[in-house]
Enzyme design. Structure first.
Site, mmCIF file in Angstrom:
data_model
loop_
_atom_site.group_PDB
_atom_site.id
_atom_site.type_symbol
_atom_site.label_atom_id
_atom_site.label_comp_id
_atom_site.label_asym_id
_atom_site.label_seq_id
_atom_site.Cartn_x
_atom_site.Cartn_y
_atom_site.Cartn_z
ATOM 1 C CG PHE A 259 -0.250 0.336 2.538
ATOM 2 C CD1 PHE A 259 0.023 1.647 2.917
ATOM 3 C CD2 PHE A 259 0.124 -0.680 3.411
ATOM 4 C CE1 PHE A 259 0.657 1.948 4.120
ATOM 5 C CE2 PHE A 259 0.752 -0.392 4.612
ATOM 6 C CZ PHE A 259 1.028 0.926 4.965
ATOM 7 C CE LYS B 281 -3.255 -8.507 -3.605
ATOM 8 N NZ LYS B 281 -3.737 -7.588 -2.494
ATOM 9 C CD GLU C 117 -5.895 -5.591 0.878
ATOM 10 O OE1 GLU C 117 -5.762 -6.009 2.047
ATOM 11 O OE2 GLU C 117 -5.059 -5.802 -0.030
ATOM 12 C CB CYS D 172 10.539 -0.736 3.001
ATOM 13 S SG CYS D 172 11.176 -0.448 1.338
ATOM 14 C CD GLU E 173 8.915 -2.638 8.299
ATOM 15 O OE1 GLU E 173 9.289 -2.021 7.291
ATOM 16 O OE2 GLU E 173 8.437 -3.786 8.253
#
Length: 511
Positions: A164, A188, A191, A296, A396
């Site tokens: 995302f 993919k 969502e 990240c 994280e």
């Protein structure tokens, strides 16, 4: 039918706008009535729904890609390259349109959204240079009258599962190279912010990409597992958290697929006593709070040597006081987090820090917000004297929480970094060339910055970490991206002259 349509949706309002799949060059509702919410994080409201794919929907996308593969594979290099060139021009010209979609669904500020697109464009430009990266090798007369050469050929249907936090950049790290090298793709996206991927698929169609070469399916674990298990999907590319990356790698390879799975991170920045503290403080704020810490490659831990730690913390705190937080369309420095649940999880680490004995220098929960009260807000947070035993250090957090761990010197700092389960990115700030050279050699991390806080390689170098930040050996984009999406074939050829070699049942030898 457009990319979104008004339709009944399970779990939502009866007339919610629904983001549909993109299969074989057109929007597709599929056979599933499951949907999920897509929020406007700056307002804290559901703005549309997204269709969740069934296993059959994923199969439909894979079959469309499989049908398109032979024709696309056999399309000339020149034609494939021209599609990429056209796509590059369209994307550059319409980047503000895509940035608005990113701000609406992810919440990142407009400048950050445009920066994300620019970094994705680097890989599109790299894909335009595909002929130079996929040339084979040739050895003439390896044996008398025998030539040996290699070919680089596409794999077939490949799957991409993206996160995302970069709904445009991460897909752009993968599908331009996969497509340019002759593969077909099922993407993919997350969502949580799905619309950017469908927008990119439409733009590629406008650039001349044949239907079925890039397909987009939305959804949850059902769609992910369907890609991992589908027998016609040859490879999987993934970016996300470490537990999911590990699952993707293990499940994908168990089903016979090539997998590159880029996982999580806990990136450290070492500040030595001879560093320019103003430069280091700027870097820590930029790398810690850009994209609200949902990177990240964010710097989430600063290892500050004791002799300069107080001065460094003061400089960071002063800079943080000038940051604005609010609706990304209003020119603020930071936007909201992606969901209310994620915001609450990140905010909970402030209390954990206090419980574990750290000093909360700036509590982002108290930051003034330029936006609607129901947005998923969390201001920049600074926590000092964090013990390495605390979950604030170990986890994280993936939000705007910058931790300072105080160290005696270089050796202690290096040990802390190398003991981390993660090895994605790191940075050192120093004016000592010897210390920097030693650091780049000794640190067990895949991407290193020297007076650079976010060492994301440019497009023609490859991106990826070490340890639990990368599963599988293949890094993303750059030369390793071309390696991942192609397979090498060696050809040994003899064109006979009028004199025949005769019969010889011995093992072939070079003469």
């Amino acid at each position: 039918m457009t990319d979104t349509q008004t339709a009944p949706s399970a779990g939502g309002s009866a007339t919610a706008e629904v983001v549909e799949h993109w299969i074989d060059g057109a929007p597709a509702a599929g056979d599933s009535d499951r949907t999920g919410p897509v929020y406007d994080p700056a307002r804290g409201v559901e703005q549309r729904r997204v269709r969740f794919a069934s296993t059959d929907d994923v199969d439909a996308a894979v079959q469309a890609a499989a049908r398109a593969f032979p024709g696309w594979r056999d399309t000339s290099i020149a034609k494939r390259q021209q599609v990429m060139f056209t796509f590059r021009e369209l994307l550059a010209a319409r980047s503000e349109e895509l940035a608005a979609i990113l701000t609406s669904e992810h919440g990142k500020v407009t400048s950050d959204a445009l920066g994300e697109i620019a970094r994705g464009l680097e890989v599109v430009e790299l894909a335009c240079a595909m002929p130079g990266y996929t040339k084979g090798e040739f050895s003439e007369n390896a044996s008398s009258g025998v030539d040996v050469y290699t070919l680089r050929q596409p794999l077939g249907v490949v799957g991409i599962i993206s996160p995302f936090n970069f709904p445009a950049m991460v897909p752009l790290w993968f599908f331009p190279i996969a497509i340019a090298t002759g593969n077909t793709v099922v993407l993919k996206p997350s969502e949580k912010d799905p619309s950017a991927s469908v927008w990119l698929a439409r733009l590629l169609q406008e650039a001349g990409l044949p239907d079925g070469v890039l397909n987009v399916v939305h959804g949850d674990k059902v769609a992910v597992d369907a890609l991992l298990e589908h027998p016609e999907v040859r490879a999987i590319s993934f970016v996300g958290s470490t537990p999911i990356a590990k699952y993707i790698y293990q499940h994908g390879t168990a089903n016979g697929k090539r997998v590159q799975a880029l996982g999580g991170a806990k990136n450290h920045m070492l500040v030595l006593p001879d560093a320019d503290l103003d430069l280091a403080a700027d870097a820590a704020v930029n790398a810690g709070f850009g994209s609200s810490g949902e990177r990240c490659m964010a710097i989430s831990v600063v290892l500050a040597v004791d002799t300069v730690a107080d001065a460094f913390v003061d400089k960071v705190r002063e800079r943080m006081s000038r940051l604005t937080v609010g609706d990304g369309t209003r020119g603020t420095d930071m936007g909201p987090l992606i969901t209310r649940e994620h915001r609450d999880k990140v905010a909970g680490y402030v209390d954990t820090a206090r419980t574990d004995g750290a000093t909360v220098v700036v509590d982002g929960r108290e930051h003034e917000i330029d936006g609607e009260a129901d947005g998923f807000w969390m201001g920049p947070t600074l926590v000092d004297k964090v013990p390495v035993s605390s979950s604030v250090y170990r986890d994280e957090i993936f939000g705007p929480v910058l931790s300072v761990v105080r160290v005696d010197g270089y050796e202690e700092a290096l040990g802390i970094i190398n003991d981390s389960q993660y090895g994605n990115g790191t940075a050192i700030f120093t004016n000592d060339g010897g210390a920097a050279r030693r650091f780049q050699r000794e640190v067990t991390v895949g991407m290193v910055g020297i007076n650079v806080p976010i060492p994301v390689p440019v497009g023609y170098h490859s991106f990826g970490g070490w340890k639990n930040s990368l599963f599988g050996h293949a890094k993303a984009y750059g030369p390793r991206g071309f390696d991942f999406y192609t397979q090498e074939k060696a050809v040994t050829a003899r064109w006979l002259d009028p004199s025949h070699g005769g019969i010889n049942l011995g093992f072939p030898q070079h003469d």
